[in-house]
Each structure stands twice: as C-alpha cells, then as structure tokens.
Scaffold this motif. Structure first.
Motif, PDB file in Angstrom:
ATOM      1  N   PRO A  23       0.820  -1.195   0.000  1.00 10.16           N
ATOM      2  CA  PRO A  23       0.000   0.000   0.000  1.00 10.16           C
ATOM      3  C   PRO A  23       0.857   1.247   0.000  1.00 10.16           C
ATOM      4  CG  PRO A  23      -0.001  -1.016   2.173  1.00 10.16           C
ATOM      5  CD  PRO A  23       0.664  -1.982   1.248  1.00 10.16           C
ATOM      6  N   ALA A  24       0.238   2.376  -0.384  1.00 14.23           N
ATOM      7  CA  ALA A  24       0.958   3.634  -0.420  1.00 14.23           C
ATOM      8  C   ALA A  24       1.501   3.963   0.961  1.00 14.23           C
ATOM      9  CB  ALA A  24       0.034   4.755  -0.894  1.00 14.23           C
ATOM     10  N   MET A  25       2.624   4.693   1.000  1.00 12.56           N
ATOM     11  CA  MET A  25       3.283   4.963   2.259  1.00 12.56           C
ATOM     12  C   MET A  25       2.574   6.081   3.011  1.00 12.56           C
ATOM     13  SD  MET A  25       7.249   4.261   1.428  1.00 12.56           S
ATOM     14  CE  MET A  25       7.475   4.044   3.165  1.00 12.56           C
ATOM     15  N   ALA A  26       3.031   6.337   4.229  1.00 17.07           N
ATOM     16  CA  ALA A  26       2.408   7.348   5.082  1.00 17.07           C
ATOM     17  C   ALA A  26       2.412   8.707   4.400  1.00 17.07           C
ATOM     18  CB  ALA A  26       3.149   7.402   6.404  1.00 17.07           C
ATOM     19  N   ALA A  27       1.518   9.573   4.847  1.00 18.50           N
ATOM     20  CA  ALA A  27       1.325  10.859   4.192  1.00 18.50           C
ATOM     21  C   ALA A  27       2.579  11.720   4.187  1.00 18.50           C
ATOM     22  CB  ALA A  27       0.169  11.599   4.855  1.00 18.50           C
ATOM     23  N   ASN A  28       3.452  11.555   5.176  1.00 20.56           N
ATOM     24  CA  ASN A  28       4.635  12.404   5.248  1.00 20.56           C
ATOM     25  C   ASN A  28       5.862  11.764   4.598  1.00 20.56           C
ATOM     26  OD1 ASN A  28       5.171  10.421   7.110  1.00 20.56           O
ATOM     27  ND2 ASN A  28       5.861  11.818   8.725  1.00 20.56           N
ATOM     28  N   VAL A  29       5.657  10.710   3.812  1.00 20.15           N
ATOM     29  CA  VAL A  29       6.745  10.042   3.092  1.00 20.15           C
ATOM     30  C   VAL A  29       6.496  10.150   1.595  1.00 20.15           C
ATOM     31  CG1 VAL A  29       7.953   7.876   2.650  1.00 20.15           C
ATOM     32  CG2 VAL A  29       7.199   8.433   4.974  1.00 20.15           C
TER      33      VAL A  29
END
Length: 517
Positions: A23-29
């Motif tokens: 899944p897509a990475m965390a919002a701050n990455v």
C-alpha cells in the motif's frame, strides 16, 4: 537448484511482489522510483540527473533559477554585484544559515568549496574555469575574479551543476589522508538544503530526511522523508506509480505514456527541455553549400510526422528551444511544402533524381532510425535521394571535429549547460566563425561569431537576450540545419502531489516545494 538457492530465489520473489503491491506509504513520506542509481553524491564530482534526484535536495548554490521563467533569484546569497567590466562579481551572503552538521555557512565556506571543486577538477569545475581568484571580504561577503570579461556570472552560480556548497568542517573531519575527502563524500552528504541523506543502501534506496534547521522553514503537509528507490525494470516503475506505491516515477517507457495519460490518478507532464535535435548540413562544400538545396530540404521534411517517432517531442520553432532566453517568437514557423521545395530545386538547376545526399544517425535509438526513414521518404518525394547510415557514437563523434570529415547531413542533439543558449549556438553553428575546436558542419558566418563574442562578455541578461535574437534571425535565414524538434522531458507523478513545477533544465523535482493534497 540447491535448497539455499531455492530459498534465496523465493525470498527475492516475495520482496519483488511486496515492493510492487504494498500500500501507499504514510502521508509524510514521498516515494520516488527510478531505474538508475546515483553514481555518487559529491556535488564537486557529478552533474548527472541520476545523482541530482538526491543531491539537488541536499545542497544549495549562491543563486538559483526560478523554474517558471529561469530568471535569477537569490539563494544562499541575498544579493550580488557584477563589475561593469564583467571581470568580477561580489556576493553578499545570507546570515543564520546552518549546515546539517550544525556549523555556520559563511564566506569561508564558499571559498573552501570553490577551492575544493577546482582541485577535484571534475565536470563541475568546467563551469568555473574562467574564475581564477577568490577573496573573502568579510564573513558574509566574497568576491570572485575572472581572467577576462565573462557574461555568465549569474548562470554559473545558479546552475546546480557547478558550485553547490558542502560543509567544510564535515569534509575536513572525514578527510584523513585524502585532503578533500573525495572517497568519503561519494556516499555521504552535508549541505544546507531542506533534506539530509540519512541512509544509502546501494542498489536499493537513498533515504532523505527533513532537516529541521532549514533556513527557509517548513510548510504544513511537507514531506518529512523521501525514499528514492532503485527499480531496475521501467515496467515496474510504471506499475508502482499506477498502484500508488510510488508518488513519482522516472524512466516510464515512452510507449506507455499515452496509456498512462488516461489514468485518472496520475499526471503526465511532457515539456520541451532546454535541448534540441538538429540536422546540421555541410555548408562549405558539395551540394549543401547551395543555400537553395538546404532550404528545399527544410521545406521537404514533414516535422509533424517526424516527431511522432519521438513521443513528447515538439516541432522546433527556430534555432533554440522556446524556454530559453533569446528565443524569437517572431520567426516564421516551419512550413512543410514539398511543391515549394521542388520549385526551389528546379530553379537551382536540379532535376528529380539528380541529387544524392548522405545522412548519418546514431545506432541504437529507435526514434532516430524511424526518423531517418521518414526523411528518406520525404526527400524522395521532391526528387532527392537520401542515403542513410547508422553509426555508433564512438565512431560518429570524431568525424564532427573537422568539416571535411563531417557527414553531409546528420542527427545532432545539443543540450544547454546553463539556462542560456550560448553553448548550443557555439556547438552547432559557430566553431568555424570563432576559430575554436568543436562540432563543425562548415557553417561560417562571421556576423554570428561577432555577436556570440559580444554575448560572451555581456553580463546583463536582457541585453544578452537581444543579442541572441539577432543570432537566431541570422542562422534561421542561412539555414545551416533543419531545426527539427525540442527534446522532451517527461514528469509522471500521482495527482495528489501538489506544487510540482517541471524543471526543464535539470530534469528533476524540488521535493521541498511538494506536498500531499
């Protein structure tokens, strides 16, 4: 296959599947994928975009380009003065800037970096070769002296390919017997930029971490971390971008761009870079010494059809790319007119089938092979026989040093060193006029040489722009080449990434400006 190899292969398969489908990475990455690994990270050694993906985020220069119009803006220098004789420039530096190791940025640091870059003497030093003296005036003022009047002070200190500033204390700490810590700096970084390299796992990822002490501060929704991942197969870069496991992807196969443009979650931005493809024609002898033949060839080539062989390419308008200073929008646009070409050839005394011309293109790029076939067909329609030959660059390159050995017509790609066309004019059209070594098709208009000599000592960019427009008009009239198409740069990223301004010169992104919407 032994059990150990079987187990290893299985683990690699699991790793590949996880990489592509996670899944897509965390919002701050921010996750960036590319097929190329940086050769090294020392800005005194490298100018390639493969390294720049990371180093442009870590290091800064005294000045910078505004990526919207490539005007010159302050960066680590707040203001600057160029001497009236254009032989020196003084920079007044920004106070309160810290390197990633906590040490102060100042004039001594700039002097150290200049001396280090010149001593290492790799590609970045070439941009500074006319500068022979540097004087620290005080902690926040520094003066550079050139061996002769020089137009490109601003561009040389704005390009990310020249003097990017490294912490002197960091270099000295890790120098040992290597005065400039060249080996250590291949893999390690310490600049003033918004990001620091926290880890480089060779062959896998370069990890960048937000520098909390960055002098410009931070906005909301900025990325705390950036992972630049090496994904060897372009198809996998594409798959990761489509699935959202990557935010930005380099090296998407050209054949897949049209399909990707239909994806509602992806932006595909194709822009003309500061590079252009030409077909220089031998101007000093043989049939192409006749300007009528050169003009007929220009009219006979269907550039709209030709650019289809190079996805994203844009038909050239004149001698230099539209995004460069000196571009002249008043020049006539290319006209595809086979009948007019036939009429010109007839008036010049050439009967259909009487004229044969030899063309060389570079072996390897499919678009050049396809383009050569299109040109062969175009010229046949106006009665010119075009013989085409593919040649490796290693064989082709030496031929260009002498107009006697240069092919009658050939494919030639020219890219800017700065956001300035002087090097492109010189490289393709002016060596004979200037009496300098370079790529040579025998074109020799003394007025072009005179104007380029004037531009080389005109530091005022507005005045230099007007000189380049004159050069444009003269070359366009003389028709020493087919001005074919602007080479494209492609930027592919997820639509939730905000703040993207395509970099037409460095083919990169400024991660500091990006946020996730």
């Amino acid at each position: 296959m032994g059990f150990r190899n079987f187990l290893k292969a299985g683990m690699l398969t699991v790793l590949a599947v996880t990489l592509l489908t996670a899944p897509a990475m965390a919002a701050n990455v921010l996750t960036v994928v590319t097929t190329h690994e940086p050769p090294r990270l020392d800005p005194a050694e490298v100018v390639s975009y493969e390294s720049g993906i990371a180093t442009y985020q870590v290091y800064e220069n005294l000045l910078k380009y505004d990526l919207n119009d490539f005007s010159i803006k302050p960066s680590l220098a707040e203001k600057w003065e160029i001497a009236p004789d254009a032989k020196s420039a003084t920079f007044y530096l920004r106070k309160g800037v810290k390197f990633h190791d906590g040490t102060d940025f100042n004039a001594a640091a700039v002097k150290f970096n200049f001396e280090r870059t010149k001593a290492i003497n790799r590609a970045p030093a070439k941009y500074l070769e006319l500068i022979d003296k540097v004087e620290v005036i005080d902690d926040y003022a520094i003066k550079f002296q050139a061996t002769k009047p020089w137009a490109f002070w601003e561009d040389a200190f704005a390009t990310r390919k020249a003097l990017s500033i490294v912490s002197p204390d960091f270099v000295k700490k890790h120098a040992g017997d290597d005065q400039w810590a060249t080996k250590y700096m291949h893999d390690h970084t310490c600049g003033t930029g918004p990001y620091m390299v926290s880890e480089w796992i060779h062959g896998q990822v370069v990890k960048l971490k937000k520098f909390d002490g960055y002098w410009q501060g931070w906005k909301e929704n900025s990325f705390d971390n950036v992972f630049v991942k090496m994904v060897r197969e372009p198809a996998n870069c594409l798959l990761m971008l489509k699935k959202g496991t990557a935010n930005i992807a380099f090296d998407i196969p050209e054949a897949k761009l049209a399909e990707l443009q239909k994806n509602p979650d992806v932006n595909v931005s194709i822009v003309g870079g500061m590079a252009q493809m030409y077909f220089p024609m031998k101007c000093h002898k043989g049939p192409l010494a006749d300007i009528n033949v050169r003009k007929a060839i220009y009219l006979a080539v269907d550039l709209d059809q030709l650019v289809k062989a190079r996805p994203g390419a844009v038909v050239a308008h004149g001698v230099i790319p539209r995004s460069m200073i000196g571009y002249d929008p008043t020049l006539p646009k290319h006209e595809f007119n086979p009948q007019k070409a036939k009429d010109i050839l007839a008036k010049a005394g050439y009967k259909p089938g009487q004229l044969t011309i030899n063309m060389v293109y570079i072996a390897g790029p499919e678009y050049q092979r396809q383009g050569a076939m299109i040109m062969k067909q175009n010229l046949a329609e106006v009665g010119i026989n075009l013989n085409t030959q593919a040649m490796p660059w290693s064989t082709f390159f030496p031929l260009l040093a002498d107009p006697e050995t240069a092919p009658e017509i050939y494919w030639f790609y020219s890219a800017a060193r700065f956001a300035d066309p002087h090097g492109m004019f010189w490289e393709v059209f002016a060596p004979a006029a200037l009496g300098k070594a370079g790529f040579n098709n025998g074109y020799n208009n003394p007025e072009v040489g005179k104007l380029l000599d004037e531009a080389e000592v005109t530091a005022d960019r507005k005045k230099r722009t007007e000189i380049y427009k004159q050069v444009n008009r003269i070359i366009f009239k003389d028709q020493p080449a087919v001005f074919s198409f602007e080479m494209p740069y492609t930027f592919t990223y997820r639509k939730n990434i905000k703040g993207v301004v395509p970099d037409r010169l460095f083919r990169s992104y400024q991660f500091y400006d990006l946020s996730q919407g």
